[in-house]
Design a protein around this motif. Structure first.
Motif, PDB file in Angstrom:
ATOM      1  N   ASP A 173       8.006  93.336 -64.578  1.00 56.50           N
ATOM      2  CA  ASP A 173       9.110  93.264 -65.536  1.00 56.50           C
ATOM      3  C   ASP A 173      10.471  93.087 -64.867  1.00 56.50           C
ATOM      4  O   ASP A 173      11.457  92.812 -65.541  1.00 56.50           O
ATOM      5  CB  ASP A 173       9.134  94.537 -66.402  1.00 56.50           C
ATOM      6  CG  ASP A 173       7.914  94.640 -67.305  1.00 56.50           C
ATOM      7  OD1 ASP A 173       7.352  93.584 -67.648  1.00 56.50           O
ATOM      8  OD2 ASP A 173       7.522  95.778 -67.641  1.00 56.50           O
ATOM      9  N   ARG A 174      10.538  93.258 -63.558  1.00 62.16           N
ATOM     10  CA  ARG A 174      11.810  93.142 -62.836  1.00 62.16           C
ATOM     11  C   ARG A 174      12.064  91.749 -62.292  1.00 62.16           C
ATOM     12  O   ARG A 174      13.212  91.337 -62.127  1.00 62.16           O
ATOM     13  CB  ARG A 174      11.856  94.122 -61.656  1.00 62.16           C
ATOM     14  CG  ARG A 174      11.628  95.584 -62.007  1.00 62.16           C
ATOM     15  CD  ARG A 174      11.799  96.462 -60.771  1.00 62.16           C
ATOM     16  NE  ARG A 174      11.043  95.972 -59.635  1.00 62.16           N
ATOM     17  CZ  ARG A 174       9.763  96.253 -59.412  1.00 62.16           C
ATOM     18  NH1 ARG A 174       9.090  96.996 -60.289  1.00 62.16           N
ATOM     19  NH2 ARG A 174       9.144  95.794 -58.335  1.00 62.16           N
ATOM     20  N   VAL A 175      10.992  91.027 -61.977  1.00 61.77           N
ATOM     21  CA  VAL A 175      11.105  89.782 -61.220  1.00 61.77           C
ATOM     22  C   VAL A 175      10.467  88.642 -62.000  1.00 61.77           C
ATOM     23  O   VAL A 175       9.361  88.783 -62.532  1.00 61.77           O
ATOM     24  CB  VAL A 175      10.425  89.925 -59.841  1.00 61.77           C
ATOM     25  CG1 VAL A 175      10.465  88.614 -59.081  1.00 61.77           C
ATOM     26  CG2 VAL A 175      11.098  91.023 -59.022  1.00 61.77           C
ATOM     27  N   GLN A 176      11.159  87.522 -62.046  1.00 59.00           N
ATOM     28  CA  GLN A 176      10.637  86.335 -62.711  1.00 59.00           C
ATOM     29  C   GLN A 176       9.986  85.419 -61.679  1.00 59.00           C
ATOM     30  O   GLN A 176      10.610  85.040 -60.689  1.00 59.00           O
ATOM     31  CB  GLN A 176      11.756  85.578 -63.428  1.00 59.00           C
ATOM     32  CG  GLN A 176      11.267  84.351 -64.184  1.00 59.00           C
ATOM     33  CD  GLN A 176      12.392  83.640 -64.907  1.00 59.00           C
ATOM     34  OE1 GLN A 176      13.520  84.115 -64.926  1.00 59.00           O
ATOM     35  NE2 GLN A 176      12.098  82.489 -65.497  1.00 59.00           N
ATOM     36  N   ARG A 177       8.744  85.061 -61.925  1.00 61.74           N
ATOM     37  CA  ARG A 177       8.040  84.160 -61.010  1.00 61.74           C
ATOM     38  C   ARG A 177       8.655  82.766 -61.078  1.00 61.74           C
ATOM     39  O   ARG A 177       8.994  82.276 -62.145  1.00 61.74           O
ATOM     40  CB  ARG A 177       6.568  84.100 -61.400  1.00 61.74           C
ATOM     41  CG  ARG A 177       5.648  83.544 -60.328  1.00 61.74           C
ATOM     42  CD  ARG A 177       4.245  83.337 -60.869  1.00 61.74           C
ATOM     43  NE  ARG A 177       4.250  82.319 -61.916  1.00 61.74           N
ATOM     44  CZ  ARG A 177       3.493  82.368 -63.009  1.00 61.74           C
ATOM     45  NH1 ARG A 177       2.712  83.401 -63.222  1.00 61.74           N
ATOM     46  NH2 ARG A 177       3.551  81.405 -63.907  1.00 61.74           N
ATOM     47  N   ARG A 178       8.795  82.092 -59.927  1.00 57.29           N
ATOM     48  CA  ARG A 178       9.381  80.750 -59.864  1.00 57.29           C
ATOM     49  C   ARG A 178       8.334  79.654 -59.712  1.00 57.29           C
ATOM     50  O   ARG A 178       8.686  78.477 -59.655  1.00 57.29           O
ATOM     51  CB  ARG A 178      10.365  80.665 -58.694  1.00 57.29           C
ATOM     52  CG  ARG A 178      11.559  81.594 -58.814  1.00 57.29           C
ATOM     53  CD  ARG A 178      12.330  81.379 -60.088  1.00 57.29           C
ATOM     54  NE  ARG A 178      13.603  82.086 -60.078  1.00 57.29           N
ATOM     55  CZ  ARG A 178      14.324  82.332 -61.173  1.00 57.29           C
ATOM     56  NH1 ARG A 178      13.877  81.951 -62.373  1.00 57.29           N
ATOM     57  NH2 ARG A 178      15.480  82.971 -61.075  1.00 57.29           N
ATOM     58  N   THR A 179       7.077  80.019 -59.617  1.00 60.49           N
ATOM     59  CA  THR A 179       6.008  79.044 -59.474  1.00 60.49           C
ATOM     60  C   THR A 179       5.235  78.935 -60.783  1.00 60.49           C
ATOM     61  O   THR A 179       5.184  79.880 -61.572  1.00 60.49           O
ATOM     62  CB  THR A 179       5.044  79.458 -58.354  1.00 60.49           C
ATOM     63  OG1 THR A 179       4.544  80.770 -58.641  1.00 60.49           O
ATOM     64  CG2 THR A 179       5.750  79.472 -57.012  1.00 60.49           C
ATOM     65  N   SER A 180       4.605  77.783 -60.989  1.00 63.66           N
ATOM     66  CA  SER A 180       3.817  77.588 -62.203  1.00 63.66           C
ATOM     67  C   SER A 180       2.448  78.244 -62.049  1.00 63.66           C
ATOM     68  O   SER A 180       2.009  78.555 -60.934  1.00 63.66           O
ATOM     69  CB  SER A 180       3.627  76.092 -62.461  1.00 63.66           C
ATOM     70  OG  SER A 180       2.669  75.558 -61.550  1.00 63.66           O
ATOM     71  N   PRO A 181       1.732  78.456 -63.167  1.00 61.77           N
ATOM     72  CA  PRO A 181       0.372  79.007 -63.059  1.00 61.77           C
ATOM     73  C   PRO A 181      -0.549  78.154 -62.191  1.00 61.77           C
ATOM     74  O   PRO A 181      -1.344  78.699 -61.412  1.00 61.77           O
ATOM     75  CB  PRO A 181      -0.099  79.040 -64.515  1.00 61.77           C
ATOM     76  CG  PRO A 181       1.163  79.202 -65.317  1.00 61.77           C
ATOM     77  CD  PRO A 181       2.182  78.385 -64.584  1.00 61.77           C
ATOM     78  N   ALA A 182      -0.448  76.827 -62.294  1.00 58.98           N
ATOM     79  CA  ALA A 182      -1.313  75.975 -61.480  1.00 58.98           C
ATOM     80  C   ALA A 182      -0.924  76.026 -60.010  1.00 58.98           C
ATOM     81  O   ALA A 182      -1.776  75.868 -59.128  1.00 58.98           O
ATOM     82  CB  ALA A 182      -1.268  74.539 -61.994  1.00 58.98           C
ATOM     83  N   PHE A 183       0.342  76.231 -59.712  1.00 59.17           N
ATOM     84  CA  PHE A 183       0.784  76.444 -58.334  1.00 59.17           C
ATOM     85  C   PHE A 183       0.098  77.685 -57.771  1.00 59.17           C
ATOM     86  O   PHE A 183      -0.410  77.684 -56.636  1.00 59.17           O
ATOM     87  CB  PHE A 183       2.300  76.611 -58.304  1.00 59.17           C
ATOM     88  CG  PHE A 183       2.932  76.697 -56.936  1.00 59.17           C
ATOM     89  CD1 PHE A 183       2.782  77.819 -56.144  1.00 59.17           C
ATOM     90  CD2 PHE A 183       3.716  75.662 -56.453  1.00 59.17           C
ATOM     91  CE1 PHE A 183       3.374  77.915 -54.901  1.00 59.17           C
ATOM     92  CE2 PHE A 183       4.317  75.735 -55.207  1.00 59.17           C
ATOM     93  CZ  PHE A 183       4.144  76.860 -54.427  1.00 59.17           C
ATOM     94  N   GLU A 184       0.074  78.762 -58.566  1.00 55.92           N
ATOM     95  CA  GLU A 184      -0.584  79.989 -58.126  1.00 55.92           C
ATOM     96  C   GLU A 184      -2.076  79.767 -57.913  1.00 55.92           C
ATOM     97  O   GLU A 184      -2.652  80.226 -56.922  1.00 55.92           O
ATOM     98  CB  GLU A 184      -0.350  81.097 -59.154  1.00 55.92           C
ATOM     99  CG  GLU A 184       1.081  81.570 -59.251  1.00 55.92           C
ATOM    100  CD  GLU A 184       1.527  82.292 -57.995  1.00 55.92           C
ATOM    101  OE1 GLU A 184       0.823  83.232 -57.564  1.00 55.92           O
ATOM    102  OE2 GLU A 184       2.567  81.897 -57.427  1.00 55.92           O
ATOM    103  N   LEU A 185      -2.708  79.064 -58.836  1.00 50.30           N
ATOM    104  CA  LEU A 185      -4.143  78.821 -58.731  1.00 50.30           C
ATOM    105  C   LEU A 185      -4.467  77.988 -57.498  1.00 50.30           C
ATOM    106  O   LEU A 185      -5.479  78.228 -56.823  1.00 50.30           O
ATOM    107  CB  LEU A 185      -4.645  78.117 -59.995  1.00 50.30           C
ATOM    108  CG  LEU A 185      -6.143  77.831 -60.080  1.00 50.30           C
ATOM    109  CD1 LEU A 185      -6.951  79.130 -60.045  1.00 50.30           C
ATOM    110  CD2 LEU A 185      -6.464  77.029 -61.338  1.00 50.30           C
ATOM    111  N   ALA A 186      -3.617  77.034 -57.162  1.00 49.00           N
ATOM    112  CA  ALA A 186      -3.872  76.162 -56.014  1.00 49.00           C
ATOM    113  C   ALA A 186      -3.924  76.931 -54.709  1.00 49.00           C
ATOM    114  O   ALA A 186      -4.611  76.525 -53.760  1.00 49.00           O
ATOM    115  CB  ALA A 186      -2.798  75.076 -55.940  1.00 49.00           C
TER     116      ALA A 186
END
Length: 661
Positions: free
Chosen positions: A519-532
């Protein structure tokens, strides 16, 4: 000649003379190098060549040529120890014949299961005025060169090395990807250095280290069409982990030994000699185009063969700590993560810090039994302890000597634990390196799978100690959960790691946060970036950060993809990319190819996949990209082949995975 040049070019006499001097010097130097040459050794394909010489000060000199171009300019070699200087004032004592080297080996925790190393070896020898000998052994393969020092006979009084005189003189116009070495005993609970800084991106050589303590291995350089990766490998007892230091001129890097603070209490930081004959770690220079360097396995090719018969059991692991923290290392939550691993078909679950106080030994025994019934093995966390860190997390102080390790390992074996994650080490001093080796040696008879965090670079240990599945030595996903500034840097950082940190050694980045960080930090990568990253990042045991609740929110086809990822990679190859900008790699396991790609740029990037790089013919498979299926995926079947490549466009900080049939 100067007058002729002046008349032809209209130059003033002084300028003409200067030009002539440069021209003559350029013509003279190669002749001098050839006249002083003591021999060379080339790669099996003849494209790389190391030349050795001796300068006027009696210093052994080397240079490395790729297709006739100078990748490393003439640079000195040698060692300085107690009462002996084997770096200058030496005389040449002969050179051995060129000998072919062939080594085939299996490695389950790396990017390629079956590895073939072919090289040419040659040993050069020198003596000082006292008759003490120093040998330099070179091995040159098609993807790089490596050297190490050897003392074939004892040198009276020599026990400790003070300095390695080796330098790497790279072209002054080269650019670099370098990670600074942190100051010892700083950072969280005085746990630095842990190889957890960000890489400087594409900076000119000569850029000074921002922390004043040098640069960690591996270090990547680009000079025109030549890519150069510097590292070291095959550390034994008595060795210390070294680093690069800035030299006197841009492009020059020296070998540095550890700070005195990077040692066990009362232990040594500098490398020492336990017995003769003696040899140093390998200094590794991978060189070629980017694909050659990214696909190189020199770090394990040059590692010592297995020291023990301990089993290597790679796998995937669920893990609560990165997204849930210390408070969730309790029985009920860990039981849920056992169930999660069982549903995903993963071999392990990792129970992190404070399990000894928040779960307790009796209930841990119950948890391990429960997990066994689900087909899941349990890994447990330990603090390396000692006065080199103030980290309060426990268990602590139980692994500091052989007797205490045996007591603890007996208890864990009786509980049914499968392995350990040991955290918060204290640097690269020789006594600290010996501590790693003691842990590995003592764990081997129990069959424990090992993972070191807050740690140094593995440097090929995963081959010598097959039960070493992974090590951190990277600013991993956990940092992105701490503050927004770290999360902002993830795209570029992740697109750098396959070309530097993860080239030779397994890396416990702990990827995969597809829904959110916290809840403190916003992810800057997309879900597919994470999956890769599940394909891009190589680790013997891959600890996934995503929680069971998060995994339940992704589409079934994403869960199926992760369930189907093999535990062992049979082969790997670089397809496309540029460090810090984008990365596309293919990995093969279980009879099929998996491709992962990420785009770190601020805008979209177009990519083309050629079926010829994936076996040829017509290829078919499942492509998962960024899209509208919650929490941000899309899928489609694809077909591509000769004359019809697969064309993709990745959004900013986006990614894809492709699973071929």
């Amino acid at each position: 000649m100067a007058e002729v040049l002046r008349r032809l070019c209209g130059l003033p006499m002084r300028t003409a003379c200067a030009v002539v001097a440069v021209v003559l010097l350029a013509a003279w130097l190669p002749l001098q190098a050839a006249a002083a040459s003591l021999g060379d050794v080339a790669s099996p394909d003849g494209r790389l060549r190391v030349e050795m010489a001796l300068d006027d000060a009696g210093r052994p000199m080397w240079r490395l040529l790729r297709e006739g171009r100078e990748a490393v300019a003439p640079s000195p070699l040698g060692m300085v120890g107690e009462g002996v200087d084997l770096s200058q004032g030496l005389v040449f004592a002969g050179v051995g014949p060129v000998q072919p080297v062939a080594d085939d080996y299996e490695l389950l925790s790396g990017k390629r299961r079956h590895n073939e190393y072919r090289a040419n070896r040659r040993v050069f020898r020198w003596k000082d005025t006292q008759g003490h000998g120093l040998a330099v052994a070179w091995q040159v393969s098609n993807d790089g060169a490596a050297f190490r020092y050897e003392l074939e006979r004892a040198v009276p009084g020599l026990q400790t090395w003070k300095r390695d005189a080796a330098t790497f003189r790279l072209p002054a116009g080269a650019h670099a990807w370098l990670q600074p070495m942190a100051e010892p005993r700083t950072g969280f609970a005085r746990t630095n250095p842990s190889y957890e800084e960000y890489y400087l991106q594409d900076v000119p050589v000569g850029t000074p280290t921002p922390m004043g303590h040098g640069w960690v291995f591996p270090a990547l350089f680009r000079s025109g069409n030549d890519w150069i990766l510097l590292s070291e490998g095959s550390l034994r007892r008595g060795d210390a982990g070294s680093r690069l230091l800035d030299g006197a001129t841009p492009g020059e890097y020296l070998i540095g030994f550890p700070d005195g603070r990077e040692a066990l209490p009362g232990g040594a930081a500098l490398p020492w000699i336990g017995a003769f004959p003696w040899r140093s770690p390998w200094r590794i220079v991978a060189v070629g185009d980017l694909a050659t360097v990214a696909d190189s396995t020199l770090g394990t090719d040059l590692a010592d063969p297995p020291a023990v018969a301990a089993p290597s059991v790679p796998g995937k692991a669920s893990w609560s700590w990165p997204l849930l923290g210390d408070d969730h290392t309790v029985f009920e939550v860990q039981k849920q993560f056992v169930d999660y691993a069982a549903r995903m078909g993963w071999r392990y679950t990792l129970v992190d810090a404070l399990w000894d106080t928040q779960i307790g030994e009796d209930r841990m025994h119950e948890l391990v039994d429960y997990a066994r019934g689900k087909g899941v093995s349990v890994l447990v966390w330990y603090n390396s302890a000692g006065d080199w860190n103030d980290a309060p997390q426990t268990p602590r102080g139980r692994l500091l000597d052989h007797a205490s390790r045996v007591r603890e390992f007996d208890r864990l074996k009786a509980m049914g634990v499968a392995g350990l994650k040991v955290d918060f080490f204290g640097g690269d001093g020789s006594s600290m390196i010996a501590y790693y080796l003691d842990l590995l040696a003592d764990a081997a008879p129990y069959g424990f799978q090992m993972n070191f965090h807050g740690a140094t670079l593995p440097r090929g240990w995963q081959r010598t100690w097959p039960h070493l599945q992974t090590m951190e030595a990277v600013r991993g996903l956990e940092f992105a959960t701490f503050e927004q500034a770290n999360a902002d840097r993830v795209p570029v950082h992740a697109a750098t790691l396959p070309f530097v940190r993860n080239v030779f050694d397994p890396m416990d980045f702990t990827p995969l946060a597809m829904v959110k960080l916290n809840d403190r930090v916003q992810r800057r990568t997309s879900p597919a970036f994470e999956l890769a990253q599940s394909v891009l990042f190589v680790s013997g045991i891959q600890h996934y950060a995503e929680t069971a609740d998060g995994m339940a929110q992704v589409p079934e086809y994403v869960r199926a993809f992760l369930t189907g990822l093999p535990e062992v990679w049979d082969d790997s190859r670089f397809l496309d990319g540029y460090p810090g900008q984008y990365a596309v790699f293919a990995r093969q396991g279980g009879g099929r190819w998996f491709v992962g790609g990420i785009n770190a740029g601020p805008g979209p990037r177009k990519l083309t996949l050629d079926a010829g790089r994936l076996g040829g013919g017509v290829q078919r498979g499942l492509l998962i990209v960024d899209g509208d299926d919650a929490p941000g995926f899309a899928r489609r079947r694809v077909e591509f082949g000769p004359g019809k490549p697969l064309e993709l466009e990745l959004p900013a900080a986006g990614g894809f995975v492709l699973q071929l049939d």
